[in-house]
Design a protein around this motif. Structure first.
Motif, PDB file in Angstrom:
ATOM      1  N   VAL A 148      30.549  49.119  59.272  1.00 36.30           N
ATOM      2  CA  VAL A 148      31.830  48.410  59.278  1.00 36.30           C
ATOM      3  C   VAL A 148      32.676  48.910  60.441  1.00 36.30           C
ATOM      4  N   ARG A 149      33.191  47.990  61.229  1.00 35.22           N
ATOM      5  CA  ARG A 149      33.989  48.357  62.406  1.00 35.22           C
ATOM      6  C   ARG A 149      35.479  48.078  62.210  1.00 35.22           C
ATOM      7  N   ASP A 150      35.796  47.143  61.346  1.00 34.17           N
ATOM      8  CA  ASP A 150      37.189  46.751  61.165  1.00 34.17           C
ATOM      9  C   ASP A 150      37.869  47.597  60.097  1.00 34.17           C
ATOM     10  N   THR A 151      39.198  47.634  60.167  1.00 34.33           N
ATOM     11  CA  THR A 151      39.968  48.263  59.102  1.00 34.33           C
ATOM     12  C   THR A 151      39.811  47.438  57.835  1.00 34.33           C
ATOM     13  N   MET A 152      39.546  48.096  56.712  1.00 35.18           N
ATOM     14  CA  MET A 152      39.273  47.406  55.453  1.00 35.18           C
ATOM     15  C   MET A 152      40.482  47.493  54.524  1.00 35.18           C
ATOM     16  N   LYS A 153      40.855  46.366  53.938  1.00 37.28           N
ATOM     17  CA  LYS A 153      41.974  46.296  53.006  1.00 37.28           C
ATOM     18  C   LYS A 153      41.475  45.838  51.639  1.00 37.28           C
ATOM     19  N   ARG A 154      41.974  46.489  50.584  1.00 42.50           N
ATOM     20  CA  ARG A 154      41.699  46.004  49.232  1.00 42.50           C
ATOM     21  C   ARG A 154      42.928  45.241  48.746  1.00 42.50           C
ATOM     22  N   ALA A 155      42.698  44.007  48.288  1.00 39.77           N
ATOM     23  CA  ALA A 155      43.800  43.155  47.876  1.00 39.77           C
ATOM     24  C   ALA A 155      44.215  43.430  46.437  1.00 39.77           C
ATOM     25  N   GLY A 156      45.493  43.261  46.197  1.00 37.11           N
ATOM     26  CA  GLY A 156      46.015  43.306  44.842  1.00 37.11           C
ATOM     27  C   GLY A 156      46.292  41.884  44.389  1.00 37.11           C
ATOM     28  N   THR A 157      47.408  41.655  43.744  1.00 40.74           N
ATOM     29  CA  THR A 157      47.760  40.315  43.291  1.00 40.74           C
ATOM     30  C   THR A 157      48.390  39.512  44.417  1.00 40.74           C
ATOM     31  N   ASP A 158      48.258  38.181  44.330  1.00 34.74           N
ATOM     32  CA  ASP A 158      48.871  37.267  45.295  1.00 34.74           C
ATOM     33  C   ASP A 158      48.463  37.558  46.740  1.00 34.74           C
TER      34      ASP A 158
END
Length: 241
Positions: A148-158
């Motif tokens: 993985v090369r990109d910054t990874m985000k974990r989503a919450g609600t909405d």
């Protein structure tokens, strides 16, 4: 480049692999493409993705046969050039990927199998070479993957960011993925019997307690999933040629 941690559970010496059967699950409908036909039958240069994929697999010197698992009501396969290829075996797949792979495994008695996505036509032979070498020297098989090369985000609600996920040691799983047939067969059967979620073949091996080897593959080994992927795959195929 980040490299996977070494696994002590390796075969010694390496097994000799001279013959591999490729299994291509092709029973899906590819809803995300929004096309009039399943995505594996979309064309690039008057040739379906399935044909591009299978022909390239068969061009590898160690791939002797390809088993394709198609849908029970598939009306497109008979129009492809694969129908007349004696090295192609066709079987009926199932509702889920794991069902189709299991059908493919039951259609061959090969010692070694590699499973490859029908809509991933851009894999390189040099990556397949590296995969075969790794699988032959590792008890739990191997899979192509890309760090993985990109910054990874974990989503919450909405669709709001909950937190940032550290990308260190994170990999994109690619295909092919290669294992001993009996090992993969047992792992898939166990997972299905226990209703465990299997997203790829490596995950079935993991659920059975194994730890497949990660093999760095080229990032242009894309899977055609979204409409824009088709043009990108066409570009990569042109570059490979």
């Amino acid at each position: 480049m980040t490299t996977p941690a070494s696994n002590e559970n390796q075969c010694s010496p390496s097994a000799v692999v001279s013959d591999v059967v490729a299994i291509v699950p092709a029973a899906g409908v590819g809803k995300r493409m929004g096309a009039a036909c399943p995505k594996q039958y979309l064309t690039i240069d008057d040739k379906t993705l399935l044909e591009h994929t299978v022909h390239y697999l068969l061009a590898h010197p160690k791939v002797s046969k390809v088993v394709i698992a198609i849908g029970a009501e598939d009306e497109y396969f008979q129009t492809t050039s694969l129908v007349s290829d004696s090295r192609v075996v066709v079987t009926t797949g199932g509702a889920e990927r794991a069902d189709s792979v299991l059908a493919g495994l039951n259609a061959t008695d090969a010692t070694w199998v590699m499973v490859h996505d029908a809509a991933r036509p851009c894999v390189r032979h040099q990556d397949i070479d590296a995969l075969i070498d790794a699988a032959a020297s590792h008890d739990d098989g191997a899979l192509l993957a890309s760090p993985v090369r990109d910054t990874m985000k974990r989503a919450g609600t909405d669709s709001r960011v909950d937190h940032t996920v550290c990308r260190e040691q994170l990999w994109h799983a690619l295909t092919p993925q290669m294992f001993r047939r009996e090992q993969l067969l047992a792992a898939l059967q166990r997972a299905l019997e226990q209703s465990l979620a299997v997203t790829d073949e490596a995950s079935a091996i993991e659920l059975a307690g194994g730890s497949p080897k990660l093999v760095v593959g080229h990032a242009d080994n894309i899977k055609v999933t979204q409409p824009e992927d088709l043009a990108l795959a066409a570009f990569f195929l042109t570059q490979r040629s």
